[in-house]
Design a protein around this motif. Structure first.
Motif, mmCIF file in Angstrom:
data_model
loop_
_atom_site.group_PDB
_atom_site.id
_atom_site.type_symbol
_atom_site.label_atom_id
_atom_site.label_comp_id
_atom_site.label_asym_id
_atom_site.label_seq_id
_atom_site.Cartn_x
_atom_site.Cartn_y
_atom_site.Cartn_z
ATOM 1 N N UNK A 4 11.638 24.417 -13.762
ATOM 2 C CA UNK A 4 11.073 23.988 -12.479
ATOM 3 C C UNK A 4 9.676 24.564 -12.293
ATOM 4 N N UNK A 5 8.893 23.873 -11.497
ATOM 5 C CA UNK A 5 7.536 24.329 -11.200
ATOM 6 C C UNK A 5 7.595 25.203 -9.948
ATOM 7 N N UNK A 6 7.340 26.509 -10.080
ATOM 8 C CA UNK A 6 7.375 27.372 -8.894
ATOM 9 C C UNK A 6 6.386 26.899 -7.832
ATOM 10 N N UNK A 25 -3.301 31.788 4.003
ATOM 11 C CA UNK A 25 -3.009 32.874 3.061
ATOM 12 C C UNK A 25 -1.881 32.451 2.129
ATOM 13 N N UNK A 26 -2.148 32.407 0.816
ATOM 14 C CA UNK A 26 -1.077 32.069 -0.132
ATOM 15 C C UNK A 26 -0.047 33.191 -0.208
ATOM 16 N N UNK A 27 1.223 32.841 -0.102
ATOM 17 C CA UNK A 27 2.307 33.816 -0.209
ATOM 18 C C UNK A 27 2.846 33.754 -1.632
ATOM 19 N N UNK A 28 2.276 34.569 -2.493
ATOM 20 C CA UNK A 28 2.593 34.508 -3.923
ATOM 21 C C UNK A 28 3.700 35.477 -4.303
ATOM 22 N N UNK A 29 4.825 35.332 -3.649
ATOM 23 C CA UNK A 29 6.007 36.106 -3.989
ATOM 24 C C UNK A 29 7.056 35.154 -4.525
ATOM 25 N N UNK A 30 7.768 35.555 -5.572
ATOM 26 C CA UNK A 30 8.888 34.731 -6.023
ATOM 27 C C UNK A 30 9.868 34.550 -4.871
ATOM 28 N N UNK A 31 10.593 33.431 -4.825
ATOM 29 C CA UNK A 31 11.470 33.131 -3.684
ATOM 30 C C UNK A 31 12.432 34.253 -3.317
ATOM 31 N N UNK A 37 5.057 32.487 -13.886
ATOM 32 C CA UNK A 37 4.694 31.907 -15.184
ATOM 33 C C UNK A 37 3.333 32.358 -15.700
ATOM 34 N N UNK A 38 2.493 32.873 -14.815
ATOM 35 C CA UNK A 38 1.142 33.257 -15.213
ATOM 36 C C UNK A 38 0.190 32.074 -15.308
ATOM 37 N N UNK A 39 0.658 30.888 -14.960
ATOM 38 C CA UNK A 39 -0.172 29.692 -15.071
ATOM 39 C C UNK A 39 -1.052 29.530 -13.831
ATOM 40 N N UNK A 40 -2.039 28.657 -13.949
ATOM 41 C CA UNK A 40 -2.905 28.329 -12.821
ATOM 42 C C UNK A 40 -2.083 27.655 -11.725
ATOM 43 N N UNK A 41 -2.632 27.652 -10.519
ATOM 44 C CA UNK A 41 -1.977 27.028 -9.378
ATOM 45 C C UNK A 41 -2.848 25.904 -8.840
ATOM 46 N N UNK A 42 -2.211 24.851 -8.362
ATOM 47 C CA UNK A 42 -2.925 23.750 -7.714
ATOM 48 C C UNK A 42 -2.346 23.585 -6.314
ATOM 49 N N UNK A 43 -3.214 23.191 -5.379
ATOM 50 C CA UNK A 43 -2.751 23.015 -4.018
ATOM 51 C C UNK A 43 -2.217 21.615 -3.814
ATOM 52 N N UNK A 44 -1.023 21.545 -3.231
ATOM 53 C CA UNK A 44 -0.403 20.289 -2.815
ATOM 54 C C UNK A 44 -0.010 20.450 -1.360
ATOM 55 N N UNK A 89 -8.995 31.845 -9.532
ATOM 56 C CA UNK A 89 -8.531 33.182 -9.916
ATOM 57 C C UNK A 89 -7.051 33.413 -9.641
ATOM 58 N N UNK A 90 -6.444 32.583 -8.800
ATOM 59 C CA UNK A 90 -5.022 32.760 -8.497
ATOM 60 C C UNK A 90 -4.156 32.309 -9.663
ATOM 61 N N UNK A 91 -3.070 33.041 -9.896
ATOM 62 C CA UNK A 91 -2.114 32.695 -10.947
ATOM 63 C C UNK A 91 -0.700 32.821 -10.400
ATOM 64 N N UNK A 92 0.187 32.033 -10.956
ATOM 65 C CA UNK A 92 1.590 32.090 -10.582
ATOM 66 C C UNK A 92 2.168 33.435 -11.051
ATOM 67 N N UNK A 93 2.811 34.187 -10.156
ATOM 68 C CA UNK A 93 3.375 35.471 -10.572
ATOM 69 C C UNK A 93 4.594 35.339 -11.491
#
Length: 81
Positions: free
Chosen positions: A38-40, A48-54, A17-24, A11-15
């Protein structure tokens, strides 16, 4: 660090690009590039994922804790009244 659950990742999306996220490791990475090619990437802290742009993340972490507490108190006052 343990992996985030597949249900949460679904359910998480990149704020940006709106694309799916994968954990690395201890980061989430967008599956699509932003306007700069670039890949955000987003940190995971204490699970806790910190989904704020840099640019917003640096501003949020720079604010003193007392400012966060005051903002939360003000918001609670507005919704209670």
């Amino acid at each position: 660090m343990p992996n985030l659950s597949p249900e949460l990742l679904s359910v998480l999306r990149c704020p940006v690009t709106g694309s799916a996220l994968v954990q690395e490791g201890e980061e989430l990475v967008a599956t699509e590039a932003d306007g700069n090619g670039t890949m955000p990437r987003y940190r995971i802290e204490d699970g806790i994922p910190l989904l704020l742009p840099p640019e917003l993340l640096s501003a949020a972490t720079a604010a003193p804790a007392s400012q966060h507490d005051a903002d939360q108190h003000d918001a609670a006052s507005r919704t209670a009244g």
